[in-house]
Motif scaffolding. Structure first.
Motif, PDB file in Angstrom:
ATOM      1  N   HIS A 285     -35.770  53.080  12.164  1.00 56.34           N
ATOM      2  CA  HIS A 285     -35.255  53.871  13.279  1.00 56.34           C
ATOM      3  C   HIS A 285     -33.808  54.215  12.985  1.00 56.34           C
ATOM      4  O   HIS A 285     -33.067  53.412  12.401  1.00 56.34           O
ATOM      5  CB  HIS A 285     -35.367  53.083  14.594  1.00 56.34           C
ATOM      6  CG  HIS A 285     -35.125  53.900  15.819  1.00 56.34           C
ATOM      7  ND1 HIS A 285     -33.859  54.116  16.308  1.00 56.34           N
ATOM      8  CD2 HIS A 285     -35.973  54.550  16.650  1.00 56.34           C
ATOM      9  CE1 HIS A 285     -33.946  54.861  17.407  1.00 56.34           C
ATOM     10  NE2 HIS A 285     -35.216  55.138  17.629  1.00 56.34           N
ATOM     11  N   ASN A 287     -31.320  54.230  14.822  1.00 58.89           N
ATOM     12  CA  ASN A 287     -30.359  53.380  15.524  1.00 58.89           C
ATOM     13  C   ASN A 287     -30.546  51.907  15.202  1.00 58.89           C
ATOM     14  O   ASN A 287     -30.134  51.033  15.972  1.00 58.89           O
ATOM     15  CB  ASN A 287     -30.452  53.603  17.030  1.00 58.89           C
ATOM     16  CG  ASN A 287     -29.998  54.986  17.448  1.00 58.89           C
ATOM     17  OD1 ASN A 287     -30.807  55.839  17.789  1.00 58.89           O
ATOM     18  ND2 ASN A 287     -28.699  55.233  17.381  1.00 58.89           N
ATOM     19  N   LEU A 336     -27.913  55.891  25.073  1.00 57.52           N
ATOM     20  CA  LEU A 336     -29.151  56.586  24.720  1.00 57.52           C
ATOM     21  C   LEU A 336     -29.699  56.091  23.381  1.00 57.52           C
ATOM     22  O   LEU A 336     -30.916  55.899  23.221  1.00 57.52           O
ATOM     23  CB  LEU A 336     -28.897  58.097  24.651  1.00 57.52           C
ATOM     24  CG  LEU A 336     -28.744  58.825  25.980  1.00 57.52           C
ATOM     25  CD1 LEU A 336     -28.327  60.283  25.739  1.00 57.52           C
ATOM     26  CD2 LEU A 336     -30.043  58.783  26.777  1.00 57.52           C
ATOM     27  N   GLY A 340     -33.179  54.184  23.170  1.00 58.14           N
ATOM     28  CA  GLY A 340     -34.260  54.757  22.381  1.00 58.14           C
ATOM     29  C   GLY A 340     -34.754  53.797  21.316  1.00 58.14           C
ATOM     30  O   GLY A 340     -35.958  53.742  21.016  1.00 58.14           O
ATOM     31  N   CYS A 341     -33.843  53.011  20.750  1.00 54.96           N
ATOM     32  CA  CYS A 341     -34.216  52.017  19.747  1.00 54.96           C
ATOM     33  C   CYS A 341     -35.106  50.938  20.360  1.00 54.96           C
ATOM     34  O   CYS A 341     -36.139  50.557  19.778  1.00 54.96           O
ATOM     35  CB  CYS A 341     -32.952  51.401  19.167  1.00 54.96           C
ATOM     36  SG  CYS A 341     -33.240  50.091  17.991  1.00 54.96           S
ATOM     37  N   ARG A 343     -36.922  51.236  23.068  1.00 51.61           N
ATOM     38  CA  ARG A 343     -38.195  51.870  23.403  1.00 51.61           C
ATOM     39  C   ARG A 343     -39.098  51.916  22.168  1.00 51.61           C
ATOM     40  O   ARG A 343     -40.305  51.643  22.262  1.00 51.61           O
ATOM     41  CB  ARG A 343     -37.950  53.284  23.931  1.00 51.61           C
ATOM     42  CG  ARG A 343     -39.227  54.059  24.285  1.00 51.61           C
ATOM     43  CD  ARG A 343     -38.872  55.440  24.811  1.00 51.61           C
ATOM     44  NE  ARG A 343     -38.140  56.219  23.804  1.00 51.61           N
ATOM     45  CZ  ARG A 343     -37.466  57.338  24.095  1.00 51.61           C
ATOM     46  NH1 ARG A 343     -37.437  57.805  25.326  1.00 51.61           N
ATOM     47  NH2 ARG A 343     -36.820  57.975  23.131  1.00 51.61           N
ATOM     48  N   TYR A 344     -38.525  52.241  21.032  1.00 59.92           N
ATOM     49  CA  TYR A 344     -39.292  52.259  19.784  1.00 59.92           C
ATOM     50  C   TYR A 344     -39.843  50.869  19.471  1.00 59.92           C
ATOM     51  O   TYR A 344     -41.026  50.720  19.113  1.00 59.92           O
ATOM     52  CB  TYR A 344     -38.400  52.756  18.645  1.00 59.92           C
ATOM     53  CG  TYR A 344     -38.892  52.414  17.261  1.00 59.92           C
ATOM     54  CD1 TYR A 344     -39.921  53.149  16.665  1.00 59.92           C
ATOM     55  CD2 TYR A 344     -38.336  51.346  16.550  1.00 59.92           C
ATOM     56  CE1 TYR A 344     -40.374  52.833  15.384  1.00 59.92           C
ATOM     57  CE2 TYR A 344     -38.784  51.022  15.282  1.00 59.92           C
ATOM     58  CZ  TYR A 344     -39.803  51.758  14.706  1.00 59.92           C
ATOM     59  OH  TYR A 344     -40.260  51.440  13.461  1.00 59.92           O
ATOM     60  N   SER A 494     -39.203  53.065  28.435  1.00 56.07           N
ATOM     61  CA  SER A 494     -39.345  54.514  28.597  1.00 56.07           C
ATOM     62  C   SER A 494     -38.775  54.966  29.929  1.00 56.07           C
ATOM     63  O   SER A 494     -38.088  56.001  30.015  1.00 56.07           O
ATOM     64  CB  SER A 494     -40.823  54.916  28.502  1.00 56.07           C
ATOM     65  OG  SER A 494     -41.291  54.805  27.184  1.00 56.07           O
ATOM     66  N   VAL A 497     -34.848  54.535  29.847  1.00 53.36           N
ATOM     67  CA  VAL A 497     -34.205  55.586  29.057  1.00 53.36           C
ATOM     68  C   VAL A 497     -34.256  56.927  29.781  1.00 53.36           C
ATOM     69  O   VAL A 497     -33.311  57.726  29.724  1.00 53.36           O
ATOM     70  CB  VAL A 497     -34.850  55.695  27.659  1.00 53.36           C
ATOM     71  CG1 VAL A 497     -34.313  56.898  26.903  1.00 53.36           C
ATOM     72  CG2 VAL A 497     -34.601  54.427  26.859  1.00 53.36           C
ATOM     73  N   GLN A 501     -31.141  59.363  30.696  1.00 53.13           N
ATOM     74  CA  GLN A 501     -31.146  60.798  30.385  1.00 53.13           C
ATOM     75  C   GLN A 501     -30.962  61.665  31.622  1.00 53.13           C
ATOM     76  O   GLN A 501     -30.721  62.870  31.497  1.00 53.13           O
ATOM     77  CB  GLN A 501     -32.459  61.170  29.695  1.00 53.13           C
ATOM     78  CG  GLN A 501     -32.600  60.586  28.303  1.00 53.13           C
ATOM     79  CD  GLN A 501     -33.985  60.801  27.725  1.00 53.13           C
ATOM     80  OE1 GLN A 501     -34.969  60.873  28.455  1.00 53.13           O
ATOM     81  NE2 GLN A 501     -34.063  60.907  26.407  1.00 53.13           N
TER      82      GLN A 501
END
Length: 510
Positions: A285, A287, A336, A340-341, A343-344, A494, A497, A501
């Motif tokens: 990833h 990040n 963010l 996002g990291c 969430r991944y 999700s 995040v 956003q």
């Protein structure tokens, strides 16, 4: 004569508190890398006389340029101010006496000499700024400043020499591509006992310059390294290059293909090495601080990763000057990126959900462009491997017991930790283990303000508010969702995040 007008600059940086008139670094520069028409800028950095900010201009004399220094007189009083002025005057006289012969020598050789005393800045900050403001070909650091060489090296496009002893210097060739404006010298560097230091190379014969992508993203990585390669990368594992150490772990700084890297050495802790290697082999990833390589030996195991040159987020938030560089837009981007990291890791990883279990500002590093990179997967757990591992109380939460592994409860440690991170980004203060002036825990103090949208009382006062605080509102909404007491289900990353956003539909659901 007009000399120096068409040449390049060589910057010599000295710790003015320790050198006491010694100018070995200047001697090395004049004997090895300075050419006619060059400008030699000697930076004498007064590291100990003050730490904060204001303005105090002065001139050092001998027709030499001086620059401003940042000082804070508001709390020192007249007596301290007088002592400070005496110290500066003493240092100016010292350099005036020491540099006068060099000034005459440079004039004869058509070299322009400038002396700049700087107080109140870290040496690496002022060195990088000076290099970026001049057409700099070389930076020469005295031996007292060698700890700053990696940070400076990663942010400038010129050669760096770090003085060692007996007129010996370690050479770090330019990171800039050929023809980029930072020319590369062809002189052969000094050698010690007839052998070049590990980093010493003739510029121009070194490997190709890497792209701006991290090494871990380039073809051929990650790969297995030999111990001899690691010796070269770390320059022999010197103690001064250790940036972290505990009972079974040492982390070194090194250089690989002209790029700074971390080298993590595990002594006798093979299980931890194998666990981290498994994580790094499976996750990818933008990040995450990804893997460059590894090395396996009988007694020690090693992991290599990229070295984000800006250091940890925690370091930036704890330092007033560095925190001012983290604008609301940058802090929002950090939120963010890490969101996002996570969430991944929780929802998108090919090998199944992974919990980080150590999300803190101290484990987030910043790249040159302030991109956030999550590090330290020593506690990470794959849900498929060990569900029982999460039936425990989080050391960060203290109050949330994980009595079930159903649904998003599994991820509550990371979600809560992410909420603490958002709180740190908003307030600029440590969110765990911090007491406010009212004697409350930081989270207990912040939650009512978040619930009532009193963001102005939470926002880091070190930043000037531009009037548009939508990013702070988004982060505040997400922090509230992660931290508030609940009897219902936990949000997934999700959903968190989406709040960061600014997704209005998600806001309405919570």
């Amino acid at each position: 004569m007009g000399f120096g007008s068409s040449g390049e600059s060589v910057i010599v940086v000295m710790d003015a508190d320790r050198n006491r008139g010694k100018v070995d670094a200047l001697n090395w520069a004049l004997n090895n890398v300075v050419r006619p028409k060059d400008t030699v800028i000697v930076l004498g950095v007064l590291c100990d006389c003050c730490k904060k900010s204001s303005c105090f201009p002065f001139d050092i004399g001998i027709g030499v340029t001086a620059i401003w220094e940042r000082l804070d007189f508001s709390s020192q009083g007249e007596k301290s101010l007088k002592l400070l002025e005496e110290e500066i005057t003493k240092k100016k006289e010292e350099y005036q006496h020491t540099l006068e012969p060099y000034h005459r020598q440079c004039k004869r050789n058509e070299v322009k000499l400038e002396m700049k005393l700087v107080a109140g800045f870290s040496p690496k900050v002022v060195t990088v700024e000076e290099a970026q403001n001049n057409n700099t070909r070389w930076i020469v650091l005295d031996s007292h400043l060698k700890k700053d060489r990696f940070c400076i090296y990663s942010q400038v496009g010129c050669n760096i020499a770090v003085l060692k002893h007996n007129d010996v210097a370690t050479i770090m060739p330019s990171l800039a591509p050929e023809g980029s404006g930072s020319s590369v010298m062809s002189e052969k560097p000094h050698k010690e006992d007839g052998n070049a230091a590990k980093e010493d190379k003739v510029p121009g014969s070194s490997p190709p310059i890497p792209s701006w992508y991290p090494l871990s993203w380039q073809p051929g990585f990650p790969r297995e390294f030999t111990h001899a390669e690691l010796e070269s990368i770390t320059n022999g594992f010197p103690n001064e290059d250790i940036i972290f150490e505990n009972e079974n772990l040492k982390v070194y700084q090194g250089i690989l293909l002209k790029a700074p890297v971390f080298v993590k050495c595990f002594s006798g802790d093979h299980e931890r090495f194998r666990a981290e290697l498994k994580v790094y082999n499976r996750v990818r990833h933008r990040n995450i601080l990804n893997l460059i390589g590894y090395c396996r030996m009988d007694d020690s195991m090693f992991l290599l990763s990229d070295y984000p040159c800006q250091g940890s987020l925690d370091k930036h938030l704890r330092c007033d000057e560095l925190a001012k560089n983290l604008s609301w837009k940058i802090r929002w981007d950090i939120a963010l990126g890490i969101g996002g990291c996570l969430r991944y890791l929780h929802e998108e990883c090919l090998y199944g959900p992974l919990l980080h279990l150590a999300v803190t500002s101290g484990h987030i590093f910043l790249s040159r462009s302030f991109s956030a990179l999550l590090t330290n997967f020593s506690l990470a757990k794959w849900l498929e491997d060990d569900d029982d591992a999460f039936e425990k109380t989080s050391s960060m939460e203290g109050s949330i017991k994980h009595t079930t592994l159903m649904g998003n409860e599994r991820f509550s440690i990371d979600v809560y930790a992410y909420g603490l991170l958002l709180l740190e980004l908003i307030t600029g203060q440590k969110s765990f283990g911090f007491d406010t002036r009212e004697g409350q825990n930081m989270v207990d103090w912040a939650l009512p303000l978040l619930e009532n949208r009193y963001l102005s009382q939470l926002m880091d006062p070190r930043l000037i508010c531009s009037g548009d605080t939508k990013e702070v509102c988004y982060m505040g909404s997400a922090a509230l969702l992660c931290l508030k007491n609940r009897s219902g289900p936990w949000p997934c990353m999700s959903e968190v995040v989406a709040l960061v956003q600014g997704d209005r539909f998600t806001m309405s659901q919570w």
